[in-house]
Design a protein around this motif. Structure first.
Motif, PDB file in Angstrom:
ATOM      1  N   UNK A 227      -5.880  -6.994   8.927  1.00  0.00           N
ATOM      2  CA  UNK A 227      -5.052  -7.042   7.722  1.00  0.00           C
ATOM      3  C   UNK A 227      -4.227  -5.767   7.571  1.00  0.00           C
ATOM      4  N   UNK A 228      -4.831  -4.620   7.845  1.00  0.00           N
ATOM      5  CA  UNK A 228      -4.097  -3.353   7.758  1.00  0.00           C
ATOM      6  C   UNK A 228      -3.016  -3.289   8.829  1.00  0.00           C
TER       7      UNK A 228
ATOM      8  N   UNK B 120       0.834  -1.195   0.000  1.00  0.00           N
ATOM      9  CA  UNK B 120       0.000   0.000   0.000  1.00  0.00           C
ATOM     10  C   UNK B 120       0.872   1.250   0.000  1.00  0.00           C
ATOM     11  N   UNK B 121       0.351   2.295  -0.594  1.00  0.00           N
ATOM     12  CA  UNK B 121       0.964   3.609  -0.448  1.00  0.00           C
ATOM     13  C   UNK B 121       0.445   4.231   0.842  1.00  0.00           C
TER      14      UNK B 121
ATOM     15  N   UNK C 259     -11.246  -0.375  15.843  1.00  0.00           N
ATOM     16  CA  UNK C 259     -12.294  -0.312  14.825  1.00  0.00           C
ATOM     17  C   UNK C 259     -13.577  -0.913  15.382  1.00  0.00           C
ATOM     18  N   UNK C 260     -14.690  -0.646  14.704  1.00  0.00           N
ATOM     19  CA  UNK C 260     -15.932  -1.299  15.091  1.00  0.00           C
ATOM     20  C   UNK C 260     -15.794  -2.788  14.814  1.00  0.00           C
ATOM     21  N   UNK C 261     -16.506  -3.591  15.562  1.00  0.00           N
ATOM     22  CA  UNK C 261     -16.277  -5.034  15.540  1.00  0.00           C
ATOM     23  C   UNK C 261     -16.533  -5.656  14.170  1.00  0.00           C
ATOM     24  N   UNK C 262     -17.473  -5.128  13.416  1.00  0.00           N
ATOM     25  CA  UNK C 262     -17.778  -5.733  12.119  1.00  0.00           C
ATOM     26  C   UNK C 262     -16.626  -5.576  11.133  1.00  0.00           C
TER      27      UNK C 262
ATOM     28  N   UNK D 153      -8.140   3.074   6.244  1.00  0.00           N
ATOM     29  CA  UNK D 153      -8.467   3.234   7.665  1.00  0.00           C
ATOM     30  C   UNK D 153      -9.693   4.119   7.837  1.00  0.00           C
ATOM     31  N   UNK D 154      -9.766   5.190   7.061  1.00  0.00           N
ATOM     32  CA  UNK D 154     -10.923   6.073   7.140  1.00  0.00           C
ATOM     33  C   UNK D 154     -12.194   5.361   6.695  1.00  0.00           C
ATOM     34  N   UNK D 155     -12.093   4.534   5.670  1.00  0.00           N
ATOM     35  CA  UNK D 155     -13.264   3.863   5.120  1.00  0.00           C
ATOM     36  C   UNK D 155     -13.907   2.924   6.119  1.00  0.00           C
ATOM     37  N   UNK D 156     -13.110   2.253   6.935  1.00  0.00           N
ATOM     38  CA  UNK D 156     -13.677   1.326   7.924  1.00  0.00           C
ATOM     39  C   UNK D 156     -13.856   1.991   9.287  1.00  0.00           C
ATOM     40  N   UNK D 157     -13.608   3.290   9.359  1.00  0.00           N
ATOM     41  CA  UNK D 157     -13.801   4.017  10.616  1.00  0.00           C
ATOM     42  C   UNK D 157     -12.845   3.603  11.709  1.00  0.00           C
TER      43      UNK D 157
END
Length: 483
Positions: free
Chosen positions: A170-171, A129-130, A160-163, A138-142
Motif C-alpha cells: 500500500x505504501x 500522506x505527508x 519488508x518482513x513478510x508479515x 515505513x519505520x513502524x513496519x521495519x
C-alpha cells in the motif's frame, strides 16, 4: 518461581557442572547433600547424556524443510492492464518493486535528468500522506524504500518482513503513483542531485561510459543517465510531472514481487494500482557506432573506451550469455583467468563492460594508461579484442563462464536482487528464469564465443577517448583494424 521446567534443567546443570575437574569432584557432594533436591525438587542422581543426543523429556522443536520444488515465476495482469510477476520463496523478507518502463531513454530536452531526480524525490509527500507520515509508517513496519533509475526503466522498491507485505504494498503504490512532488521538495532534491552528479562525473570511467552510449546509439539509449549538473538548473516540479505523465501508463508498468503470494498480491494490487490511459511504446534505439573525444589536458591518465554491438540483447538468451562471458574474457586484470603475465604493460586499469538492453547491447572495455603511451594503449585495447575473436582456450572459457555464473548468482542471491532481475527481465522479454540463464551460460562452447566475437567486431566500433589526446591515432584507423 521454578515450574515444571526445573525437572529438565537439573540434568543439564549437573552436566555443565561436571565439565571441569574441580566441579566434577564437587558435583557428587552437591547431589548427596540434597542441593539439587532442595532447589529443583528432584534427586541428585547424575544423568550422563552425550551432547550428540537430546535430553530426556525435552521436546524437539519443529524443523523447517526446503520446498519440494523450486519456486517459479508467476505472471498475470490486473484489470487496469498493469502486469504482475512474482516468485514465492521461503524467505522471511519480501521485496516489492514497481517498474516503470522508460528511464533515461524516455527523457526529452525539457525533462533531461528526470529519472535521476526521481531517485531522490521519490517516497515523499503523496495525496494521502505527508513526507513525515510516510517515513514514520515505513519505520513502524521495519521497511526500507528506494528508487533507482536506469536507461530503460525506473524502479520504486520496498523491502519488508513478510508479515507486513500488505502494508508495504500500500505504501509503495501510494508513493509511486500518488506522489505530489511539491516545488520545495523537488528544489531540495535538485541541490542533492547536483552534488551527486558532480561527484560521479569526477570518475573518468563514468564519463567515458556515458559518452560511449551517446556515440553508440541513435535513440533513447543515447541519452545520458548521469547528466551534466548544469542541465538540471532549470528543472522544476512541472518538468518532473511532465516526464511521469509520459511513462505512467498501464502498458509500461510492472509490479514485481519476491517472497510474496501471487494470488494475494494480485488481489491487493487491483484497487491500489488504478492507472488509466495509454502511452506510446518507447521507440527502439538503433546501434550506429561512432567516435567521440573528451579533451582533459590535465588528466593524469588517458582513457580509451572501445565497444561493439551485442546483437539480440536481452531478448536473445545465447547473445546475453555470450556477452557476459566475453566481458570476463576481456578483463586481463583478473588473476583468476589463466595467463602467464599481463599482455600489455601499458594498462594502468582495465574495466570490461557488457550493457545488455532490450533488443541490443554494448560490449567492450575501458582502459587507462599514461598520456605519453596513448597510442600504445589503443593498440593494446584493440589487440585484446582481436585475440578473443581469434579463439578462446578451454581453460579460459571455463574460468570466464565461472565468473559470469558468479555474477548471475550474486545478482539474484537476495530477495531485492531477485526482484530487480525479475522486473527488468519481464519488461524486456516477457519472461524470467535464472535456471535458463545459467544453463545458457554453461552450454556455451569456445566456437560459439569466438563466433559471437567475430560477428560483434564486424559492427561499426564505438571509440571514445578521455584525457590528453595528443598522441592518439585517428578513429578511422581504429575502424580499419576490424574491417
Amino acid at each position: 518461581m521454578l515450574g515444571s521446567g526445573s525437572g529438565q534443567l537439573a540434568p543439564a546443570l549437573a552436566r555443565c557442572i561436571s565439565t571441569s575437574t574441580s566441579a566434577a569432584n564437587a558435583a557428587p557432594a552437591l547431589a548427596s547433600s540434597g542441593f539439587l533436591t532442595s532447589i529443583f525438587g528432584m534427586g541428585g542422581s547424575r544423568v550422563d547424556v552425550p551432547l550428540s543426543e537430546r535430553l530426556p523429556a525435552v521436546t524437539e522443536p519443529p524443523r523447517s524443510s526446503a520446498p519440494a520444488t523450486k519456486p517459479t515465476l508467476q505472471t498475470s495482469s490486473l484489470a487496469s492492464g498493469v502486469k504482475v510477476a512474482t516468485i514465492d520463496t521461503v524467505s522471511p523478507v519480501s521485496s516489492l518493486v514497481l517498474f516503470v518502463e522508460g528511464g533515461a531513454s524516455a527523457e526529452t530536452s525539457s525533462t533531461v535528468g528526470a529519472s535521476k531526480v526521481l531517485e531522490i524525490a521519490a517516497f515523499k509527500a503523496t495525496t494521502n500522506r505527508s513526507t513525515f507520515r510516510l517515513t514514520r509508517e515505513l519505520e513502524k513496519i521495519g521497511a526500507t524504500a528506494y528508487c533507482r533509475a536506469g536507461r530503460e526503466h525506473v524502479a520504486f522498491g520496498v523491502d519488508a518482513v513478510r508479515v507486513n507485505t500488505r502494508e508495504a504494498l500500500e505504501i509503495l503504490t501510494d508513493a509511486a503513483l500518488n506522489a505530489r512532488y511539491p516545488y520545495w521538495e523537488v528544489r531540495d532534491s535538485l541541490d542533492t542531485l547536483k552534488e551527486q552528479l558532480a561527484a560521479q562525473l569526477k570518475n573518468p570511467v563514468t564519463t567515458v561510459t556515458e559518452v560511449l552510449h551517446r556515440a553508440a546509439f541513435d535513440g533513447g539509449l543515447g541519452n545520458s543517465l548521469v547528466v551534466d549538473p548544469a542541465l538540471v538548473d532549470g528543472f522544476t516540479n512541472e518538468s518532473l510531472k511532465e516526464y511521469l505523465s509520459g511513462v505512467l501508463a498501464p502498458s509500461r508498468v510492472l509490479l514485481a514481487g519476491v517472497g510474496v503470494d501471487h494470488a494475494d498480491i494480485t488481489q491487493l494490487a487491483g484497487p491500489l494500482v488504478s492507472l488509466s490511459g495509454s502511452a506510446p511504446a518507447p521507440a527502439a534505439s538503433k546501434y550506429v557506432g561512432g567516435s567521440m573525444n573528451v579533451i582533459a589536458p590535465t588528466a593524469p591518465l588517458t582513457y580509451v573506451g572501445l565497444g561493439f554491438e551485442a546483437r539480440g540483447g536481452a531478448a536473445d538468451a545465447k547473445s546475453a550469455a555470450a556477452a557476459a562471458v566475453v566481458k570476463a574474457l576481456l578483463d586481463v586484470a583478473r588473476p583468476t583467468l589463466p595467463h602467464d603475465r599481463r599482455e600489455h604493460e601499458v594498462f594502468a586499469s582495465v574495466s570490461p563492460f557488457a550493457h545488455v538492453y532490450k533488443g541490443t547491447g554494448l560490449v567492450g572495455l575501458i582502459a587507462s594508461g599514461a598520456p605519453g603511451k596513448a597510442g600504445a594503449l589503443v593498440d593494446a585495447v584493440t589487440a585484446k579484442v582481436q585475440s578473443v575473436a581469434k579463439g578462446v582456450s578451454d581453460a579460459q572459457l571455463v574460468h570466464a563462464k565461472a565468473l559470469a555464473l558468479g555474477e548471475l548468482r550474486a545478482a539474484t542471491a537476495t530477495t531485492a536482487g531477485l526482484a530487480a532481475a525479475v522486473g527488468s527481465s519481464v519488461l524486456a522479454t516477457g519472461k524470467f528464469s535464472a535456471a535458463e540463464a545459467a544453463a545458457a551460460l554453461q552450454g556455451l562452447t569456445a566456437a560459439e564465443v569466438s563466433g559471437f566475437v567475430s560477428a560483434m567486431v564486424k559492427s561499426t566500433p564505438t571509440f571514445v577517448t578521455y584525457g590528453n589526446l595528443s598522441s592518439l591515432p585517428r578513429a578511422e584507423s581504429i575502424a580499419k583494424r576490424f574491417a
